[in-house]
Design a protein around this motif. Sequence first.
Motif, PDB file in Angstrom:
ATOM      1  N   LEU A   1       0.809  -1.322   0.019  1.00 39.98           N
ATOM      2  CA  LEU A   1      -0.129   0.123  -0.170  1.00 39.98           C
ATOM      3  C   LEU A   1       0.900   1.346  -0.064  1.00 39.98           C
ATOM      4  O   LEU A   1       0.517   2.271  -0.666  1.00 39.98           O
ATOM      5  CB  LEU A   1      -1.163   0.142   1.310  1.00 39.98           C
ATOM      6  N   ASN A   2       1.894   1.333   0.626  1.00 40.44           N
ATOM      7  CA  ASN A   2       2.918   2.178   0.702  1.00 40.44           C
ATOM      8  C   ASN A   2       3.321   2.577  -0.767  1.00 40.44           C
ATOM      9  O   ASN A   2       3.524   3.849  -1.082  1.00 40.44           O
ATOM     10  CB  ASN A   2       3.999   2.160   1.498  1.00 40.44           C
ATOM     11  N   ALA A   3       3.616   1.732  -1.504  1.00 38.33           N
ATOM     12  CA  ALA A   3       3.960   1.787  -2.956  1.00 38.33           C
ATOM     13  C   ALA A   3       2.852   2.535  -3.665  1.00 38.33           C
ATOM     14  O   ALA A   3       3.408   3.633  -4.349  1.00 38.33           O
ATOM     15  CB  ALA A   3       4.085   0.394  -3.613  1.00 38.33           C
ATOM     16  N   TYR A   4       1.741   2.228  -3.613  1.00 42.38           N
ATOM     17  CA  TYR A   4       0.679   3.024  -4.033  1.00 42.38           C
ATOM     18  C   TYR A   4       0.635   4.613  -3.621  1.00 42.38           C
ATOM     19  O   TYR A   4       0.410   5.460  -4.386  1.00 42.38           O
ATOM     20  CB  TYR A   4      -0.771   2.473  -3.845  1.00 42.38           C
ATOM     21  N   LEU A   5       0.688   4.650  -2.303  1.00 43.62           N
ATOM     22  CA  LEU A   5       0.829   5.934  -1.689  1.00 43.62           C
ATOM     23  C   LEU A   5       1.963   6.791  -2.123  1.00 43.62           C
ATOM     24  O   LEU A   5       1.698   8.057  -2.824  1.00 43.62           O
ATOM     25  CB  LEU A   5       0.987   5.850  -0.247  1.00 43.62           C
TER      26      LEU A   5
END
Length: 220
Positions: free
Chosen positions: A138-142
């Motif tokens: 999810l951090n990659a998306y952010l």
Amino acid sequence: DFVAALSLLGFINIALGPINATVTRFTAQYASRKQYGKIQTLTREIAKRVALYVFIGLGITVALIGQLRELLQFHSVMPLLVTCAMVYVTLLLSVSRGVLRGLQAFGQFNLNIVAEAAIRLAAGLGLLACITSATAGLNAYLIALIAALVLSYGQLSRIRRSHDGLQPLFDPESGTDREPHSQAPVDSIEHTNSVDGRAVRRFTVPMFIMMTISAAFQNM
């Protein structure tokens, strides 16, 4: 947790979709008349409102994060917190992308989307190489969303450099912008919110119920 978080984000984006459509429509109208100062004002005013309202909503969500984690059956609160941040950045990005669409700068619009995807892939590979978890994904998306938002501000620099400067959206003398052979747009942000804001409010409650049930089923 990863799939449920993305489902939650997707439902929220659908519920708040009229924001992007509103920005696109009004930007196209102003661009056809070379009123770039009004586009600059429109972008700033809507972005301010989106940032404020979403910030308030996120504050309430964070305050209830424990109850939401139990309701949605997440294993930890971190995926939910990252999802909240993704919602915030996504809505700000939808304003910038709406302006790009309204200006018919489709090359820049597509570049922004492709750049987001490429950065997401690179960030995802790097983070998952260090730790395999839903939060890392999810951090990659952010990270990709933040990068796309920064890029969009650069792409809209010609609007900010407009010689017209900031222009009022509403003509106090005539009460509207009168243009021949076209329906005069409702130029006040308040009128904009009254039209598309009603659509957002009408769909928000059922969409919230749907996304809550869907995210819960993902983790059952």
